[in-house]
Design a protein around this motif. Structure first.
Motif, PDB file in Angstrom:
ATOM      1  N   THR A   7       0.942  -0.961   0.042  1.00 20.05           N
ATOM      2  CA  THR A   7       0.113   0.017   0.024  1.00 20.05           C
ATOM      3  C   THR A   7       0.856   1.157  -0.055  1.00 20.05           C
ATOM      4  O   THR A   7       0.578   2.255  -0.716  1.00 20.05           O
ATOM      5  N   VAL A   8       1.919   1.323   0.693  1.00 17.86           N
ATOM      6  CA  VAL A   8       2.924   2.198   0.922  1.00 17.86           C
ATOM      7  C   VAL A   8       3.524   2.789  -0.715  1.00 17.86           C
ATOM      8  O   VAL A   8       3.459   4.090  -0.371  1.00 17.86           O
ATOM      9  N   ASP A   9       3.491   1.910  -1.422  1.00 17.99           N
ATOM     10  CA  ASP A   9       4.108   2.352  -2.577  1.00 17.99           C
ATOM     11  C   ASP A   9       2.956   3.072  -3.500  1.00 17.99           C
ATOM     12  O   ASP A   9       3.526   3.690  -4.601  1.00 17.99           O
ATOM     13  N   LEU A  10       1.886   3.371  -3.336  1.00 16.91           N
ATOM     14  CA  LEU A  10       0.772   4.123  -4.058  1.00 16.91           C
ATOM     15  C   LEU A  10       1.509   5.646  -4.169  1.00 16.91           C
ATOM     16  O   LEU A  10       1.217   6.385  -4.902  1.00 16.91           O
ATOM     17  N   PHE A  11       1.919   6.026  -2.753  1.00 15.36           N
ATOM     18  CA  PHE A  11       2.564   7.336  -2.643  1.00 15.36           C
ATOM     19  C   PHE A  11       3.549   7.695  -3.912  1.00 15.36           C
ATOM     20  O   PHE A  11       3.373   8.742  -4.611  1.00 15.36           O
ATOM     21  N   ALA A  12       4.637   6.850  -3.730  1.00 16.79           N
ATOM     22  CA  ALA A  12       5.543   7.332  -4.821  1.00 16.79           C
ATOM     23  C   ALA A  12       5.091   7.299  -6.184  1.00 16.79           C
ATOM     24  O   ALA A  12       5.612   7.818  -7.327  1.00 16.79           O
ATOM     25  N   THR A  13       4.036   6.086  -6.647  1.00 18.94           N
ATOM     26  CA  THR A  13       3.578   5.892  -7.817  1.00 18.94           C
ATOM     27  C   THR A  13       2.678   7.073  -8.446  1.00 18.94           C
ATOM     28  O   THR A  13       3.016   7.586  -9.509  1.00 18.94           O
ATOM     29  N   VAL A  14       1.997   7.484  -7.427  1.00 17.57           N
ATOM     30  CA  VAL A  14       1.123   8.682  -8.115  1.00 17.57           C
ATOM     31  C   VAL A  14       1.886  10.034  -8.302  1.00 17.57           C
ATOM     32  O   VAL A  14       1.680  10.483  -9.263  1.00 17.57           O
TER      33      VAL A  14
END
Length: 508
Positions: free
Chosen positions: A331-338
Motif C-alpha cells: 500500500t505504501v508504494d501508491l504514494f511514490a507511484t502517483v
C-alpha cells in the motif's frame, strides 16, 4: 495525464474471480477493467487498519512500528498538495467517515474539492430516536454497544433501494465530479467507497444473490464483533455454519453492488473519452476475514486472506492487457507511484514508498525482495513471496508511541489502558528518535494486549491457504526469515526497543 485512485474498503482478493476463478462472486465490470489493465498478484498491506493504511497513501510512511491510528504528523507530506503543486486539479469523493474524526485530522485538507457522503457505520449524521430498535438492529446489539448500532440505524432507516446506499452515492458523485471537472485541465481524483466494509447490510437484489440459507438479517447478526477479543470469542462460540454462510453471502452481495456502481463510473469515463489520458488505480486498504480460522476482521496474524489484497492498474501509455504482475508491492508504494505518474518529485525524506512505474512499464519484475507489515502493538509479518513469517511480541517488553503531538489516538486493537476518551500516559522522553523527522518527538508509554503469543511460518508456494505452521519443523527457513525481518527493520527504521520486544537481535 489525469490520475484516478479508487479504494473499495475491505475488499478480499479471493472473492474476485480474476484472482480466484472458483469464487461465485460476480464482478463483471471489474473483470472488464482487469482485461485491459495490469493485475497485481502480490500486492500487500503494510500498516493496518484504516487510517494507518491511508497515512501510507498520503504521506508514504509506514507507521506500524512507531505509532497507532492517528492524524497526519506536521512533518508528513500531503499527497494531494504535492500533486496540486504540479498543476493538477485535486478532488476526493468518499463516505469514509473516519476522515472526519478527531483522530484523522489533516488527511483531506490538501484537496481542492471534497465531496463527503454521510452516514456509514458510526458516523454522527442523524440523531437516533428513542424508538424501539427493529429486530435486525437488536441482533447487532448483542455484541456491540447499542448507541453505535442505533446510530447506524438512524442513518439508514429511510433507505429504500440500492440508490440510497453508499456505493451508489459515492460512484455517482464521482461521475458528477468528472462531468464538472474533466475538461478543466489535468486532475487527480481519489474515490473511496467504505463498502464493502461491515455492517453487512446489503439491499436487494444483492442480499439474495448468494444467500442459500433462506434466512435474513432478522435471523443473523450482520455485524460480528472483532475489535474486542472476548466479544469475538463469545460470538464464535455461539454462531453456526449457517450464520457464517449468511454473513459471507451478504459480503459477496456488497462486493457485487460496489462493482455495479463502479461500472456506472466507468461508463462516465467512456462517455467523456478519458481512457486515453487517464491512469486508474483500483485497490483496497485491506481485506476482511469472515470467520476463517475462527476470526473476523483484519487483525494480527495477518494471513494472506486479508493481507494479500487486490490491485489493478490501467495506464494509457503502458496498457497491461490483463498482464499479471508478480513482484511484491505494498500500500505504501501508491504514494511514490502517483507522484511519479504526475511528474512530481518525491520528498527527500521518503524512506518507505517505491514507485510501481517500473513494473507498469515492464522494465523490472520486482521493486522489493521482501516486505514487512503489521499493526501497531502486535507482532511483525515478513514475506519474501514464497514464505511468510509472523513473529509475536514477547511478554513484559516495553512499547512506546512516537509522535510530534500528544493526541487521543483511536486504538482499535484492544489496548489494556482503555479506548477513546482516556488520556494517554505522560511522555517519558522527547528527542530526535527518527533521523528522517526534522522535529523532536514525544516518547509515550502504552500497553496493548497482543492478539497472540504464538509464532507462525508458512510456505506460500506449497500451502497457499497457510494452514500448516512450520515454525518448529523448518528452523533454517525460520532463521532466514527472522534475519530478513531484522534487515528490513534496519533499512526502514524502527524504535530500538522493538528488536527486544519482538525477540530479535539488535540493529545490524
Amino acid at each position: 495525464m489525469n490520475i484516478i485512485l479508487i479504494l473499495v474498503d475491505s475488499l478480499n482478493k479471493h472473492c474476485l474471480q480474476m484472482f480466484n476463478p472458483q469464487s461465485e462472486c460476480r464482478t463483471p465490470f471489474l473483470d472488464r477493467f482487469g482485461e485491459k489493465s495490469h493485475i497485481f498478484e502480490n500486492h500487500f498491506i503494510a500498516s493496518l487498519p484504516c487510517m494507518p493504511a491511508r497515512r501510507e497513501i498520503f504521506a508514504g510512511r509506514k507507521e506500524f512500528l512507531w505509532r497507532p491510528w492517528g492524524s497526519l504528523e506536521v512533518f508528513d507530506p500531503r499527497l494531494p498538495s504535492i500533486i496540486g503543486a504540479k498543476g493538477f486539479n485535486t478532488g476526493i469523493v468518499t463516505d469514509h467517515y473516519h476522515y472526519w474524526e478527531e483522530e484523522a485530522n489533516g488527511y483531506l485538507q490538501g484537496f481542492r474539492s471534497i465531496e463527503f457522503i454521510r452516514g456509514h457505520e458510526y458516523d454522527a449524521w442523524r440523531v437516533p430516536d428513542a424508538e424501539p430498535l427493529p429486530k435486525w438492529v437488536e441482533k447487532m446489539a448483542e455484541f456491540r454497544a447499542r448507541q453505535y448500532v442505533g446510530q447506524y440505524y438512524a442513518n439508514v432507516r429511510d433507505f429504500k433501494d440500492e440508490e440510497d446506499y453508499f456505493p451508489a452515492k459515492v460512484f455517482s458523485k464521482a461521475a458528477d465530479w468528472l462531468a464538472d471537472n474533466a475538461s478543466k485541465g489535468p486532475f487527480f481524483l481519489q474515490i473511496e467507497s467504505f463498502d464493502v466494509h461491515e455492517p453487512f447490510d446489503t439491499p436487494e437484489p444483492y442480499g439474495s444473490m448468494y444467500n442459500r440459507t433462506g434466512k435474513s438479517k432478522d435471523d443473523f447478526n450482520i455485524w460480528p464483533p472483532y475489535q474486542v477479543y472476548d466479544d469475538l470469542d463469545a460470538f464464535m462460540a455461539q454462531t453456526s455454519e449457517e450464520e457464517l454462510a449468511f454473513l459471507r453471502s451478504q459480503y459477496l452481495g456488497k462486493a457485487t453492488m460496489a462493482d455495479v456502481w463502479f461500472g456506472r463510473f466507468m461508463d462516465k469515463m467512456d462517455e467523456l473519452s478519458l481512457w486515453g489520458d487517464t491512469m486508474v488505480i483500483f485497490t483496497t486498504d485491506h481485506g476482511h476475514d469472515l470467520g476463517e480460522r475462527g476470526i473476523f476482521g483484519k487483525q494480527h496474524p495477518h494471513y494472506d486472506s486479508h493481507a494479500n489484497i487486490p490491485m489493478i492498474v490501467w495506464h494509457p501509455e503502458h496498457q497491461g492487457d490483463g498482464r499479471r504482475v508478480t513482484g511484491l508491492t505494498q500500500t505504501v508504494d501508491l504514494f511514490a507511484t502517483v507522484i511519479e505518474a504526475a511528474g512530481a518529485d518525491l520528498p527527500e525524506a521518503n524512506r518507505h514508498s517505491r514507485s510501481l512505474m517500473p513494473l507498469i512499464r515492464n522494465e523490472s519484475a520486482d521493486i522489493r525482495d521482501a516486505i514487512l507489515y503489521g499493526t501497531f502493538g502486535q507482532g511483525i509479518c515478513v514475506c519474501d513471496g514464497d514464505w511468510t513469517l509472523f513473529r509475536a511480541p514477547l511478554e513484559g517488553k516495553p512499547l512506546y508511541v512516537y509522535s510530534t503531538a500528544i493526541t487521543r489516538p483511536l486504538i482499535v486493537d484492544n489496548p489494556v489502558d482503555g479506548r477513546v476518551g482516556k488520556l494517554p500516559e505522560p511522555p517519558v522522553d522527547q528527542g530526535y528518535f527518527d533521523p528522517t523527522v526534522p522535529l523532536p518527538m514525544w516518547k509515550i508509554p502504552i500497553e496493548i494486549d497482543p492478539r497472540t503469543r504464538e509464532n507462525y511460518l508458512y510456505n506460500r508456494a506449497q500451502d497457499p491457504g497457510q494452514t500448516r505452521n512450520l515454525w518448529d519443523s523448518e528452523p533454517e527457513q525460520r532463521e532466514r526469515l527472522l534475519a530478513l525481518a531484522r534487515k528490513l527493520m534496519d533499512e526502514e527504521g524502527c524504535p530500538p526497543e522493538q528488536y527486544e520486544r519482538l525477540g530479535m537481535a539488535g540493529p545490524h
